[in-house]
Write a protein that holds these residues in place. Structure first.
Motif, PDB file in Angstrom:
ATOM      1  N   SER A 180      56.367  72.211  89.858  1.00 25.87           N
ATOM      2  CA  SER A 180      57.534  72.797  90.304  1.00 25.87           C
ATOM      3  C   SER A 180      57.320  72.669  91.937  1.00 25.87           C
ATOM      4  O   SER A 180      58.382  72.935  92.752  1.00 25.87           O
ATOM      5  CB  SER A 180      58.120  74.197  89.977  1.00 25.87           C
ATOM      6  OG  SER A 180      56.872  74.852  90.294  1.00 25.87           O
ATOM      7  N   SER A 181      56.022  72.804  92.520  1.00 23.78           N
ATOM      8  CA  SER A 181      56.072  73.043  93.916  1.00 23.78           C
ATOM      9  C   SER A 181      56.611  71.790  94.523  1.00 23.78           C
ATOM     10  O   SER A 181      57.053  71.907  95.610  1.00 23.78           O
ATOM     11  CB  SER A 181      54.470  73.327  94.159  1.00 23.78           C
ATOM     12  OG  SER A 181      53.810  71.993  93.966  1.00 23.78           O
ATOM     13  N   CYS A 228      48.001  67.813 102.087  1.00 20.61           N
ATOM     14  CA  CYS A 228      48.790  68.952 101.408  1.00 20.61           C
ATOM     15  C   CYS A 228      48.959  70.058 102.837  1.00 20.61           C
ATOM     16  O   CYS A 228      50.206  70.243 103.323  1.00 20.61           O
ATOM     17  CB  CYS A 228      48.005  69.854 100.465  1.00 20.61           C
ATOM     18  SG  CYS A 228      48.249  68.800  98.998  1.00 20.61           S
ATOM     19  N   TYR A 229      47.967  70.484 103.508  1.00 18.54           N
ATOM     20  CA  TYR A 229      48.020  71.583 104.581  1.00 18.54           C
ATOM     21  C   TYR A 229      48.566  71.026 105.855  1.00 18.54           C
ATOM     22  O   TYR A 229      49.594  71.575 106.458  1.00 18.54           O
ATOM     23  CB  TYR A 229      46.800  72.245 104.744  1.00 18.54           C
ATOM     24  CG  TYR A 229      46.170  72.921 103.713  1.00 18.54           C
ATOM     25  CD1 TYR A 229      47.281  74.059 102.928  1.00 18.54           C
ATOM     26  CD2 TYR A 229      45.013  72.841 102.985  1.00 18.54           C
ATOM     27  CE1 TYR A 229      46.680  74.735 101.852  1.00 18.54           C
ATOM     28  CE2 TYR A 229      44.517  73.467 101.676  1.00 18.54           C
ATOM     29  CZ  TYR A 229      45.461  74.317 101.176  1.00 18.54           C
ATOM     30  OH  TYR A 229      44.981  75.163  99.978  1.00 18.54           O
ATOM     31  N   GLY A 230      48.289  69.690 106.048  1.00 17.61           N
ATOM     32  CA  GLY A 230      48.687  69.028 107.338  1.00 17.61           C
ATOM     33  C   GLY A 230      50.354  68.701 107.114  1.00 17.61           C
ATOM     34  O   GLY A 230      51.181  68.780 107.899  1.00 17.61           O
ATOM     35  N   GLY A 231      50.612  68.368 105.707  1.00 21.71           N
ATOM     36  CA  GLY A 231      51.944  68.188 105.608  1.00 21.71           C
ATOM     37  C   GLY A 231      52.786  69.424 105.859  1.00 21.71           C
ATOM     38  O   GLY A 231      53.816  69.175 106.292  1.00 21.71           O
ATOM     39  N   ALA A 232      52.211  70.436 105.289  1.00 22.94           N
ATOM     40  CA  ALA A 232      52.887  71.740 105.479  1.00 22.94           C
ATOM     41  C   ALA A 232      53.089  72.063 106.812  1.00 22.94           C
ATOM     42  O   ALA A 232      54.353  72.537 107.509  1.00 22.94           O
ATOM     43  CB  ALA A 232      52.241  72.944 104.780  1.00 22.94           C
ATOM     44  N   SER A 257      57.715  78.410 102.073  1.00 25.95           N
ATOM     45  CA  SER A 257      57.910  77.675 100.846  1.00 25.95           C
ATOM     46  C   SER A 257      57.006  76.009 101.002  1.00 25.95           C
ATOM     47  O   SER A 257      56.424  75.603  99.821  1.00 25.95           O
ATOM     48  CB  SER A 257      59.305  76.745 100.605  1.00 25.95           C
ATOM     49  OG  SER A 257      60.266  77.926 100.404  1.00 25.95           O
ATOM     50  N   LEU A 258      56.943  75.608 102.204  1.00 27.18           N
ATOM     51  CA  LEU A 258      55.797  74.520 102.458  1.00 27.18           C
ATOM     52  C   LEU A 258      54.569  75.094 102.256  1.00 27.18           C
ATOM     53  O   LEU A 258      53.588  74.376 101.512  1.00 27.18           O
ATOM     54  CB  LEU A 258      56.051  73.821 103.901  1.00 27.18           C
ATOM     55  CG  LEU A 258      57.309  73.027 103.997  1.00 27.18           C
ATOM     56  CD1 LEU A 258      57.651  72.750 105.575  1.00 27.18           C
ATOM     57  CD2 LEU A 258      57.600  71.925 103.142  1.00 27.18           C
ATOM     58  N   ALA A 259      54.150  76.067 102.603  1.00 22.23           N
ATOM     59  CA  ALA A 259      52.729  76.554 102.307  1.00 22.23           C
ATOM     60  C   ALA A 259      52.606  76.750 101.038  1.00 22.23           C
ATOM     61  O   ALA A 259      51.421  76.435 100.361  1.00 22.23           O
ATOM     62  CB  ALA A 259      52.656  77.917 102.927  1.00 22.23           C
ATOM     63  N   HIS A 260      53.375  77.273 100.202  1.00 24.37           N
ATOM     64  CA  HIS A 260      53.387  77.426  98.500  1.00 24.37           C
ATOM     65  C   HIS A 260      53.192  76.112  98.108  1.00 24.37           C
ATOM     66  O   HIS A 260      52.337  76.059  97.116  1.00 24.37           O
ATOM     67  CB  HIS A 260      54.644  78.115  98.127  1.00 24.37           C
ATOM     68  CG  HIS A 260      54.921  78.145  96.720  1.00 24.37           C
ATOM     69  ND1 HIS A 260      54.329  79.008  95.966  1.00 24.37           N
ATOM     70  CD2 HIS A 260      55.332  77.321  95.940  1.00 24.37           C
ATOM     71  CE1 HIS A 260      54.597  78.730  94.631  1.00 24.37           C
ATOM     72  NE2 HIS A 260      55.260  77.758  94.711  1.00 24.37           N
ATOM     73  N   TRP A 261      53.989  75.242  98.607  1.00 26.78           N
ATOM     74  CA  TRP A 261      53.775  73.673  97.984  1.00 26.78           C
ATOM     75  C   TRP A 261      52.606  73.353  98.302  1.00 26.78           C
ATOM     76  O   TRP A 261      51.756  72.785  97.458  1.00 26.78           O
ATOM     77  CB  TRP A 261      55.015  72.693  98.597  1.00 26.78           C
ATOM     78  CG  TRP A 261      54.488  71.427  98.311  1.00 26.78           C
ATOM     79  CD1 TRP A 261      54.301  70.517  97.293  1.00 26.78           C
ATOM     80  CD2 TRP A 261      53.803  70.485  99.331  1.00 26.78           C
ATOM     81  NE1 TRP A 261      53.941  69.419  97.599  1.00 26.78           N
ATOM     82  CE2 TRP A 261      53.666  69.037  98.655  1.00 26.78           C
ATOM     83  CE3 TRP A 261      53.454  70.827 100.832  1.00 26.78           C
ATOM     84  CZ2 TRP A 261      53.112  68.347  99.389  1.00 26.78           C
ATOM     85  CZ3 TRP A 261      52.669  69.598 101.398  1.00 26.78           C
ATOM     86  CH2 TRP A 261      52.489  68.441 100.673  1.00 26.78           C
ATOM     87  N   GLY A 309      53.766  84.592  99.285  1.00 29.08           N
ATOM     88  CA  GLY A 309      55.037  84.576  99.935  1.00 29.08           C
ATOM     89  C   GLY A 309      55.854  83.619  99.755  1.00 29.08           C
ATOM     90  O   GLY A 309      57.083  83.609  99.543  1.00 29.08           O
ATOM     91  N   GLY A 310      55.514  82.374  99.622  1.00 24.24           N
ATOM     92  CA  GLY A 310      56.243  81.341  99.617  1.00 24.24           C
ATOM     93  C   GLY A 310      56.677  81.010  98.042  1.00 24.24           C
ATOM     94  O   GLY A 310      57.953  80.544  97.775  1.00 24.24           O
ATOM     95  N   GLY A 311      56.074  81.557  97.242  1.00 29.25           N
ATOM     96  CA  GLY A 311      56.572  81.768  95.721  1.00 29.25           C
ATOM     97  C   GLY A 311      57.774  82.346  95.713  1.00 29.25           C
ATOM     98  O   GLY A 311      58.830  82.261  95.058  1.00 29.25           O
ATOM     99  N   VAL A 312      57.889  83.862  96.544  1.00 23.84           N
ATOM    100  CA  VAL A 312      58.918  84.466  96.270  1.00 23.84           C
ATOM    101  C   VAL A 312      60.058  83.867  97.145  1.00 23.84           C
ATOM    102  O   VAL A 312      61.035  83.985  96.657  1.00 23.84           O
ATOM    103  CB  VAL A 312      58.424  85.675  96.897  1.00 23.84           C
ATOM    104  CG1 VAL A 312      59.749  87.073  97.105  1.00 23.84           C
ATOM    105  CG2 VAL A 312      57.173  86.707  96.214  1.00 23.84           C
ATOM    106  N   ALA A 313      59.742  83.516  98.339  1.00 20.86           N
ATOM    107  CA  ALA A 313      60.702  82.953  99.165  1.00 20.86           C
ATOM    108  C   ALA A 313      61.616  81.815  98.210  1.00 20.86           C
ATOM    109  O   ALA A 313      62.784  81.739  98.348  1.00 20.86           O
ATOM    110  CB  ALA A 313      60.424  82.554 100.617  1.00 20.86           C
ATOM    111  N   ALA A 314      60.869  81.020  97.793  1.00 19.82           N
ATOM    112  CA  ALA A 314      61.359  79.753  97.243  1.00 19.82           C
ATOM    113  C   ALA A 314      62.109  80.098  96.061  1.00 19.82           C
ATOM    114  O   ALA A 314      63.316  79.664  95.553  1.00 19.82           O
ATOM    115  CB  ALA A 314      60.215  78.712  96.927  1.00 19.82           C
ATOM    116  N   ALA A 315      61.623  81.355  95.072  1.00 24.52           N
ATOM    117  CA  ALA A 315      62.237  81.521  93.888  1.00 24.52           C
ATOM    118  C   ALA A 315      63.577  82.422  94.244  1.00 24.52           C
ATOM    119  O   ALA A 315      64.535  82.166  93.713  1.00 24.52           O
ATOM    120  CB  ALA A 315      61.300  82.705  93.288  1.00 24.52           C
ATOM    121  N   LEU A 316      63.443  83.143  95.469  1.00 27.40           N
ATOM    122  CA  LEU A 316      64.878  83.863  95.834  1.00 27.40           C
ATOM    123  C   LEU A 316      65.962  82.817  96.323  1.00 27.40           C
ATOM    124  O   LEU A 316      67.144  82.918  96.071  1.00 27.40           O
ATOM    125  CB  LEU A 316      64.411  84.714  96.674  1.00 27.40           C
ATOM    126  CG  LEU A 316      63.877  86.101  96.492  1.00 27.40           C
ATOM    127  CD1 LEU A 316      63.588  86.942  97.332  1.00 27.40           C
ATOM    128  CD2 LEU A 316      64.521  86.802  95.123  1.00 27.40           C
TER     129      LEU A 316
END
Lengths: 120, 139
Positions: free
Chosen positions: B40-41, A102-106, A75-79, A22-29
């Protein structure tokens, strides 16, 4: 002795992959146009910046807030998920602190996004 | 050889864990591209930070908004955003091109051609970009 991993042992994993997609799509758009306008075109003077009153009215619109919150969280979850595997597979760093960071940062970033959007 | 088998009988074989170098990806172009795509992330995360800084400044007052615009016009910040833009574009293109392979959509028992899925995503990208640009700077 090696322990066999049962499929039920990490029930959170499918959810993480779903958020990653979901984050990959949101960030790409949303990321390319917003970074182009706010980070490149307006600072370089190619486009005039919007007036403060206009941009404040746009930001305060409930629909804008909802969409921005969704884009930020996803996007943060994707990162988090992708960067975790960049460190795991790319740099061969395998440490439980990486998951926490990573997950805590998101999660922290999502909370900050909520605060910023509620204080508008 | 026989001794070895006998000794291992009844024990589960240990997991095979080959040693992988930290820099395994530098020697081949396709691997370097893979790592760039994965990196890229980091710039997706930067995009969220930058967007939230913008919204926080907008929410404060006009003076804070002007300070944000001045800060964003700093050459170093522009340079970071140019690099970030390049990475999020790499993310968007590789993401849209891979999606048809990751999802199989069926309609009335027939598989929708992968090309259609890819094109519909590019159409959505153009539409979202146009709406965002119109809302932000087009009115």
């Amino acid at each position: 002795m090696a322990r066999r991993i049962k499929p039920t042992e990490r029930p959170v994993e499918p959810l993480l992959w779903l958020l990653f997609s979901g984050g990959g799509v949101a960030a790409a758009l949303f990321a390319p146009i917003l970074l182009f306008l706010l980070g490149v075109a307006i600072p370089l003077g190619w486009i005039d910046p919007p007036g403060h009153a206009d941009v404040l009215a746009l930001a305060r619109n409930p629909l804008t807030r909802l969409v921005v919150f969704g884009v930020c969280v996803l996007s943060l979850a994707h990162w988090a998920h992708r960067f975790r595997y960049t460190l795991y597979d790319g740099l061969q760093l395998k440490h439980s602190l990486i998951n926490l960071a990573c997950y805590g940062g998101a999660l922290l970033g999502s909370a900050l996004a909520a605060v910023v959007l509620l204080m508008l | 050889m026989t001794d070895h088998l006998v000794r291992d009988a009844g024990e589960r074989a240990p997991l095979y864990r080959p040693h992988v170098s930290r820099l395994w990806w530098v020697h081949r172009r396709s691997y370097r591209l893979f790592v760039l795509r994965e990196l890229s992330s980091v710039f997706v995360a930067w995009f969220v930070v930058f967007l939230l800084l913008f919204l926080r400044a907008v929410g404060q007052d006009d003076a804070a908004y002007q300070r944000f615009l001045d800060w964003a016009a700093n050459p170093f910040v522009i340079a970071v955003n140019v690099v970030a833009l390049a990475f999020v574009l790499l993310h968007a293109v590789t993401w849209f091109n891979l999606a048809p392979q990751a999802m199989v959509v069926r309609l009335r028992g027939r598989r929708i051609p992968p090309r259609m899925i890819m094109l519909s995503q590019y159409a959505a990208w153009v539409a979202v970009s146009a709406v965002v640009a119109w809302l932000l700077v087009g009115r």
